[in-house]
Write an enzyme that holds these catalytic residues in place. Structure first.
Site, short mmCIF file in Angstrom:
data_model
loop_
_atom_site.label_atom_id
_atom_site.label_comp_id
_atom_site.label_asym_id
_atom_site.label_seq_id
_atom_site.Cartn_x
_atom_site.Cartn_y
_atom_site.Cartn_z
N HIS A 63 -28.25 -3.95 -12.17
CA HIS A 63 -27.53 -3.81 -13.44
C HIS A 63 -27.54 -2.34 -13.88
O HIS A 63 -28.60 -1.70 -13.80
CB HIS A 63 -28.22 -4.64 -14.52
CG HIS A 63 -27.61 -4.46 -15.88
ND1 HIS A 63 -26.40 -5.03 -16.21
CD2 HIS A 63 -28.01 -3.74 -16.95
CE1 HIS A 63 -26.09 -4.69 -17.44
NE2 HIS A 63 -27.05 -3.90 -17.93
N GLU A 115 0.84 -1.21 0.00
CA GLU A 115 0.00 0.00 0.00
C GLU A 115 0.87 1.26 0.00
O GLU A 115 0.71 2.14 -0.84
CB GLU A 115 -0.93 0.01 1.21
CG GLU A 115 -2.06 -1.02 1.10
CD GLU A 115 -3.11 -0.91 2.19
OE1 GLU A 115 -4.10 -1.65 2.11
OE2 GLU A 115 -2.96 -0.10 3.14
P1 FAD Z 1 -4.47 -0.41 18.21
O1 FAD Z 1 -5.21 0.26 17.15
O2 FAD Z 1 -3.00 -0.57 18.08
O3 FAD Z 1 -4.82 0.39 19.55
C1 FAD Z 1 -4.24 0.10 20.77
C2 FAD Z 1 -4.16 1.37 21.57
O4 FAD Z 1 -3.76 1.03 22.90
C3 FAD Z 1 -3.11 2.35 21.06
O5 FAD Z 1 -3.68 3.61 20.82
C4 FAD Z 1 -2.07 2.42 22.18
O6 FAD Z 1 -1.53 3.73 22.35
C5 FAD Z 1 -2.90 2.03 23.40
N1 FAD Z 1 -2.13 1.44 24.48
C6 FAD Z 1 -1.22 0.43 24.43
N2 FAD Z 1 -0.76 0.16 25.68
C7 FAD Z 1 -1.39 1.00 26.53
C8 FAD Z 1 -1.33 1.20 27.92
N3 FAD Z 1 -0.55 0.47 28.72
N4 FAD Z 1 -2.09 2.18 28.46
C9 FAD Z 1 -2.90 2.95 27.69
N5 FAD Z 1 -2.99 2.80 26.35
C10 FAD Z 1 -2.26 1.83 25.79
N6 FAD Z 1 -6.39 -2.70 9.42
C11 FAD Z 1 -7.49 -2.77 8.65
O7 FAD Z 1 -8.42 -3.50 8.98
N7 FAD Z 1 -7.61 -2.03 7.50
C12 FAD Z 1 -6.63 -1.21 7.08
O8 FAD Z 1 -6.77 -0.56 6.05
C13 FAD Z 1 -5.45 -1.12 7.87
N8 FAD Z 1 -4.45 -0.30 7.50
C14 FAD Z 1 -3.34 -0.21 8.30
C15 FAD Z 1 -2.31 0.63 7.87
C16 FAD Z 1 -1.17 0.75 8.64
C17 FAD Z 1 -0.07 1.67 8.18
C18 FAD Z 1 -1.06 0.04 9.86
C19 FAD Z 1 0.16 0.19 10.72
C20 FAD Z 1 -2.08 -0.81 10.27
C21 FAD Z 1 -3.22 -0.94 9.49
N9 FAD Z 1 -4.26 -1.78 9.85
C22 FAD Z 1 -5.38 -1.88 9.06
C23 FAD Z 1 -4.22 -2.59 11.08
C24 FAD Z 1 -5.05 -1.91 12.18
O9 FAD Z 1 -4.52 -0.62 12.41
C25 FAD Z 1 -5.01 -2.74 13.46
O10 FAD Z 1 -5.41 -4.06 13.19
C26 FAD Z 1 -5.94 -2.15 14.50
O11 FAD Z 1 -5.56 -0.82 14.80
C27 FAD Z 1 -5.92 -2.98 15.78
O12 FAD Z 1 -6.75 -2.41 16.72
P2 FAD Z 1 -6.45 -2.53 18.28
O13 FAD Z 1 -7.49 -1.70 18.95
O14 FAD Z 1 -6.31 -3.94 18.66
O15 FAD Z 1 -5.02 -1.88 18.50
P1 NAI Z 2 2.84 -8.42 6.72
O1 NAI Z 2 2.91 -9.57 7.64
O2 NAI Z 2 1.63 -8.18 5.92
O3 NAI Z 2 4.05 -8.49 5.68
C1 NAI Z 2 5.38 -8.51 6.09
C2 NAI Z 2 6.22 -9.04 4.96
O4 NAI Z 2 7.59 -8.87 5.31
C3 NAI Z 2 6.02 -10.53 4.70
O5 NAI Z 2 5.78 -10.73 3.33
C4 NAI Z 2 7.33 -11.16 5.16
O6 NAI Z 2 7.66 -12.32 4.44
C5 NAI Z 2 8.31 -10.03 4.91
N1 NAI Z 2 9.55 -10.08 5.71
C6 NAI Z 2 9.69 -10.47 7.00
N2 NAI Z 2 10.99 -10.34 7.37
C7 NAI Z 2 11.67 -9.87 6.29
C8 NAI Z 2 13.03 -9.53 6.05
N3 NAI Z 2 13.95 -9.62 6.99
N4 NAI Z 2 13.38 -9.08 4.82
C9 NAI Z 2 12.44 -8.97 3.83
N5 NAI Z 2 11.14 -9.28 4.02
C10 NAI Z 2 10.76 -9.71 5.23
O7 NAI Z 2 3.20 -7.14 7.63
P2 NAI Z 2 3.08 -5.59 7.38
O8 NAI Z 2 3.01 -5.28 5.93
O9 NAI Z 2 4.13 -4.98 8.21
O10 NAI Z 2 1.67 -5.27 8.00
C11 NAI Z 2 1.37 -5.62 9.34
C12 NAI Z 2 -0.08 -5.90 9.50
O11 NAI Z 2 -0.83 -4.69 9.49
C13 NAI Z 2 -0.69 -6.70 8.37
O12 NAI Z 2 -0.42 -8.07 8.50
C14 NAI Z 2 -2.13 -6.41 8.52
O13 NAI Z 2 -2.65 -7.25 9.52
C15 NAI Z 2 -2.12 -4.96 9.01
N6 NAI Z 2 -2.42 -4.06 7.88
C16 NAI Z 2 -3.60 -4.20 7.21
C17 NAI Z 2 -3.91 -3.39 6.15
C18 NAI Z 2 -5.18 -3.61 5.42
O14 NAI Z 2 -6.05 -4.29 5.94
N7 NAI Z 2 -5.35 -3.05 4.23
C19 NAI Z 2 -3.01 -2.34 5.70
C20 NAI Z 2 -1.78 -2.30 6.45
C21 NAI Z 2 -1.54 -3.12 7.51
#
Ligand code: FAD
Ligand code: NAI
Length: 469
Positions: free
Chosen positions: A448, A190
């Site tokens: 459609h 992405e």
């Molecule tokens: P989090 O969202 O990580 O929330 C946990 C919260 O707990 C955080 O705000 C943290 O500060 C807080 N916290 C931790 N420890 C403590 C503590 N001791 N006291 C108080 N607060 C604390 N998922 C999708 O489904 N669709 C997507 O398009 C998508 N895009 C993503 C893009 C990126 C770049 C990344 C990094 C992730 C993406 N994800 C996506 C994954 C998604 O963000 C996570 O699966 C989701 O946020 C998990 O929700 P959560 O509530 O379990 O944890």
């Molecule tokens: P990922 O698990 O999707 O991909 C990590 C990749 O890194 C794998 O293909 C793995 O084989 C590779 N890798 C691991 N070690 C490596 C190394 N040393 N050198 C080269 N390649 C290596 O993890 P990513 O992209 O960091 O995302 C984390 C999670 O966040 C996802 O698994 C997903 O759950 C969530 N996410 C979801 C999104 C969505 O729903 N659209 C968008 C972004 C994140």
């Protein structure tokens, strides 16, 4: 005296904030402790929402440069205003996190800013920025929703400027001329796409011999070809061992995954995205006696209860796909169970979407998993080239694939690569939740012309024969 609550939630991400709101709706007195200044967790602040804002903006930019001519739309010089693009992204994030604060107030959830530490069952301490205890809370139940963080890579130190995690990659103040992405998983594909669309030469270095692990192989092959055509470069079966500042930029050293001769690549920015790990440090898990799984996530039973009665965990910090919608469903099911109702989430029916262009979306089993499990299945495929709305939209790339049980016709998995795959997959999830057959989907009336007709045709193809192919 300590403040007393029916439920104290730790973390205000999609797992925690949704659980807190649902618990309040069910009549509980709820507090939600979050260490970030704004609620919404990784997803709203530095994950799903800002990345989708940039994906949309960069898509609009690319479309304006390359795709408008085919529609007979001629525009002048298309230029990039990156500062405005980043500002819009920040505004989208701000509006979304404010929305959560509003919902907390509306539902009378007490939002507390600070770092939560479990002292014992029923006892939570909230630490201030100085690390001292600022507040103590008594809780009938505790819900851990602390989420996940970036997995570090030895030999590659993230400074969030030139060697960045996803968080830094959402904030780059200039388009890097050359970018290396370590890991061709969802984040890499992405965010690599965002910067490639804006003008970077992006090279993705992936440990496995394929991109996008978890995606059906046939879809992956199509996906990789499509991304390569767009200009992304892939170095598969390679592992990065080092990234260091050199004379002309950051020198990334990589070698074959199984070991061998090293090569190097010099770039301006390196994005490290090799997966995420659960946030469990500092929560007081040891002291409270909360057990972890072999993979370091918090172990829970079928009702999300940890090894300690009255302490629950949901979202990225436990097993299952690390996705926002899964985290929220966990949260709702958990608090409904605490309230005496019957909560349940089937992680097998959690959809996944990669928001590139084309999008890739899937739910259920892929062909490799069905073969490995020895399940006999039928395949129905329908290409978007045969779909009239896709032709009208000038978006004919990709196909829908429906996999159904050979004997019962029950839908086992749906895999889509196409412009609107992420929106289309919802129908497949609903069908599978209600144990639909491919014939059921094929007999449902689809409007459609809409691209969803491709789903109907693929289902008809799995059951018997498509009409329009
Ligand atoms: P989090 O969202 O990580 O929330 C946990 C919260 O707990 C955080 O705000 C943290 O500060 C807080 N916290 C931790 N420890 C403590 C503590 N001791 N006291 C108080 N607060 C604390 N998922 C999708 O489904 N669709 C997507 O398009 C998508 N895009 C993503 C893009 C990126 C770049 C990344 C990094 C992730 C993406 N994800 C996506 C994954 C998604 O963000 C996570 O699966 C989701 O946020 C998990 O929700 P959560 O509530 O379990 O944890
Ligand atoms: P990922 O698990 O999707 O991909 C990590 C990749 O890194 C794998 O293909 C793995 O084989 C590779 N890798 C691991 N070690 C490596 C190394 N040393 N050198 C080269 N390649 C290596 O993890 P990513 O992209 O960091 O995302 C984390 C999670 O966040 C996802 O698994 C997903 O759950 C969530 N996410 C979801 C999104 C969505 O729903 N659209 C968008 C972004 C994140």
């Amino acid at each position: 005296m300590n403040d007393r609550f029916d439920l104290v939630v730790i973390g205000a991400g999609p797992a925690g904030y949704v659980a807190a709101i649902r618990a309040a709706q069910l009549g509980m007195k709820v507090a939600c402790v979050e260490k970030r200044p704004t609620p919404g967790g990784t997803c709203l602040n530095v994950g799903c929402i800002p990345s989708k804002a940039l994906l949309q903006s960069s898509h609009v930019f690319e479309e304006s440069v390359h795709d408008l001519k085919a529609h007979g739309v001629i525009v002048g010089d298309v230029r990039l205003d990156l500062a405005q693009m980043l500002k819009r992204k920040d505004e989208v994030v701000g509006a979304t996190t404010k929305g959560v604060s509003f919902l907390f107030k509306k539902n009378k959830v007490t939002a507390i800013t600070g770092t939560a530490r479990i002292e014992a069952a029923g006892k939570v301490a909230v630490l201030g920025d100085d690390g001292a205890v600022a507040q103590r809370l008594d809780a009938r139940n505790i819900l851990i929703a602390s989420g996940s963080e970036v997995t570090p890579l030895p030999g590659v130190t993230i400074d969030e400027k030139t060697i960045v995690s996803s968080t830094g990659a959402l904030e780059l103040q200039a388009v890097p001329k050359r970018m290396a992405v370590i890991g061709a998983g969802i984040i890499g594909l992405e965010l690599g796409s965002v910067w490639r669309r804006l003008g970077s030469e992006v090279t993705m270095i992936e440990f496995l011999d394929r991109i996008a692990p978890g995606v059906d192989n046939e879809i992956t092959k199509h996906f990789q070809r499509s991304l390569e055509k767009q200009g992304l470069r892939f170095r598969l079966g390679r592992k990065v061992t080092r990234a260091e500042k050199g004379k002309d930029g950051i020198v990334v050293t990589h070698e074959p995954a199984q070991g061998g001769a090293a090569e190097s690549l010099t770039v301006d920015v390196v994005l490290v995205c090799i997966g995420r790990r659960p946030c469990v440090e500092g929560l007081g898990l040891d002291k409270a006696g909360i057990k972890l799984t072999d993979r370091g996530r918090i172990a829970v039973d079928a009702h999300f209860q940890t090894s300690v009665p009255g302490i629950y965990a949901v979202g990225d910090v436990i097993d299952g796909p690390m996705l926002a919608h899964k985290a929220s469903e966990d949260g709702v099911a958990c608090v409904e169970t605490i309230a005496g109702q019957k909560g349940h989430v089937d992680w097998e029916k959690v959809p996944s979407v990669v928001y590139t262009q084309p999008e890739v979306a899937w739910v259920g089993k892929n062909e490799e998993e069905l073969k490995a499990a020895g399940i006999a299945y039928k395949t129905g495929k329908y290409p978007f080239t045969a779909d009239p709305r896709s032709r009208a939209n000038n978006r004919t790339e990709g196909f829908v694939k429906v996999l159904s049980d050979k004997a019962s016709d029950s839908v086992l998995g749906v895999h889509i690569i196409g412009a609107e795959a992420g929106t289309m997959i919802a129908e497949a999830v609903l069908a599978m939740e209600y144990s639909a057959s491919a014939e059921d989907i094929g007999r449902v009336c689809h409007a459609h012309p809409t691209v969803s007709e491709a789903m109907k045709e693929a289902a008809l193809a799995a059951w018997d024969k498509p009409i329009h192919l």
